[in-house]
Design an enzyme around this catalytic site. Sequence first.
Site, PDB file in Angstrom:
ATOM      1  CE  LYS A 158       2.902   2.997   1.037  1.00  0.00           C
ATOM      2  NZ  LYS A 158       3.509   4.229   0.936  1.00  0.00           N
ATOM      3  N   GLY A 164       0.403   1.063  -7.228  1.00  0.00           N
ATOM      4  CA  GLY A 164      -1.114   0.890  -7.882  1.00  0.00           C
ATOM      5  C   GLY A 164      -2.018   0.472  -6.805  1.00  0.00           C
ATOM      6  CD  GLU A 275       3.085   8.613  -6.393  1.00  0.00           C
ATOM      7  OE1 GLU A 275       2.341   7.979  -5.602  1.00  0.00           O
ATOM      8  OE2 GLU A 275       2.786   8.459  -7.800  1.00  0.00           O
ATOM      9  NE  ARG A 292       5.705   3.495 -13.032  1.00  0.00           N
ATOM     10  CZ  ARG A 292       4.446   4.091 -12.803  1.00  0.00           C
ATOM     11  NH1 ARG A 292       4.003   5.118 -13.753  1.00  0.00           N
ATOM     12  NH2 ARG A 292       3.804   3.881 -11.593  1.00  0.00           N
TER      13      ARG A 292
END
Length: 665
Positions: A158, A164, A275, A292
């Site tokens: 990652k 995204g 998340e 955000r």
Amino acid sequence: MIRKLLIANRGEIACRVIRTARRLGVATVAVYSDADAEALHVQLADEAVHLGPAPARESYLDIDKVIAAARQTGAEAIHPGYGFLSENADFCRACAEADIIFVGPPASAIDAMGSKSAAKRIMEEAGVPLVPGYHGNDQDAETLAAHAERIGYPVLLKAAAGGGGKGMRRVDDARDFHEALEAAKREARNAFGDDLMLVERYVLSPRHVEIQVFCDGQGNGVYLFERDCSVQRRHQKVVEEAPAPGLDEDLRREMGEAGLRAANAIGYVGAGTVEFLLDASGEFYFMEMNTRLQVEHPVTEMITGQDLVAWQLAVAAGEPLPVQQDDLQIDGHAMEVRIYAEDPDSDFLPATGTLLRHRPPRETGSVRVDTGVRDGDEISVHYDPMIAKLICHGRNRREALAKLDRALGEYQIAGVRHNIEFLRRVINQPDFAAGRVTTHFIDDHAAEVLQPRRELTPLKCAAVAVAAYRREVREMRERAPVGDRHSPWHAGDNWRSNLTSQRNHTVDYHGLHAQLSFSVDGDRLHWQCDVAEREVQAGEVHLLAGDDISLPDGRRVTLTSVDTDAGGSVFLDGEQVDYKLLPPDIGEGGDHALGLEAPMNGTIVSLLVEPGSEVDKDQPLLVMEAMKMEHTLRAPAAGTVQQFFCAAGELVDGGSLLIDFVAED
């Protein structure tokens, strides 16, 4: 309260913020690039300021230009939306230096979560569960490979600065590690200018469950429950819902409190999303925190009855949160799908073009459409190809799902490829309907959701015949001499005295060719279709007033159509039929080499074979980057690559010839 707000974004989020601000009595300023001069958000705002050329780095990502626009118009605050500058700490600091309110968290919180590796360390100290992995700064390839061996395959690479799904690769075997690492680093550099990588254990059969948190400047914080975003393609969300199916109250509270600990650990203010990966045993692990507002925030608004954008503006103005944790309750169930200009049949390749038709379903208290486009707008290569978000609410999950399916069936888009048909296959798949989803859902059910059954049914044949007839009538009226529009001698429709006029077309329906003929006698249209290797189909429809037709089974339905240069799109009975009318074969065709064209505008990243190479079907031939994603062009059949008409680093236009390819006989 803020009196004038600049929205440093575009598309549906800019439109949403403008509408909310207007309801609150706040004046708005839109910013736009050359590509967005006539965009909906520009039309909605009280004022608009031009930033520069279409490329985002020269317009929406130019901090100095955005700050100058705010100063020029006297805006007191800037809402960054999501994407672009929304998680840019330098932009946050620039706002502070200009004495402009940044509608979002402090720069220190953005910095803390901007690096996934730094965020992991902070979360570990805050007691937030983590996936085992390596989050260090030593980026030597052999060092990363050694950590992958220690963690155990499969592992996930990652990008530390990513999001995204960009700069992310799953690696199942040590033999593939270095190739995957190189590809992930390259994509991360292109997307974020930073190729620092994390290596983590790949959690098998996980769910993606995120917590919406909100904090004010007085030290208050709440969590607005969870969203399940497990259904993804290329690590990007496809369907989001709230609440997550199958979570009990204890797990919901445990995850919510962990989300608040994460926010408090970095002194967070405003709307944020924490998340988590949730495994089959009920264990959950921190993935990242998005500092955000999220694209999927409407499902949270639907089940809580709260307006998160209004909360953002109030908190940014120094007001406390309007509620406490005990005031929040879950009411029903909500689902959201993202409607994209993309081709699910071609590995979700982003699509560009003009929206010849954009007709969302009618909005009600339980059906909501967030969009920034309308008829005639261009979906360009410069920005994310999302057309709209469709959100539906029901008293329970089953009702929300039924409303979503109905609304998707009513949605009409023509002029660009889109994913509505794919979305309907996803939400009607039995495991999804039962709430049995993981982040591998699309891969696990690829045969059902990714491989549509293309068949020219009698209903579709009749629809194309009606659309082709209506097209001919319009064209004949346009060509007819003024004052003589109804004369049969100027019709150009094969009219013969005392004979029935017969039309014949070769129709292309997703590569399936058919011979279609039809004739019209009064209000009756007789059609016949000869589909290759199938029996001849035939039938009759009655042409009624307006767009209505009557089918042989007695049903009266509305058939609407949109013409394109080569054919058109027909909308009938909840289905869309895209077709082409092929030119007649006059015997002048010859054998040609198979030319492989660029599917869209983009940049050639690398050529993967040498000219003259013999290749197998589906073998990768080149990699191109478009819309911040890499796309691989593969051999359509076994054959030979004669030559390339492009080079690494070259910008190419969609439709331009890239490869001279000869297929084997």
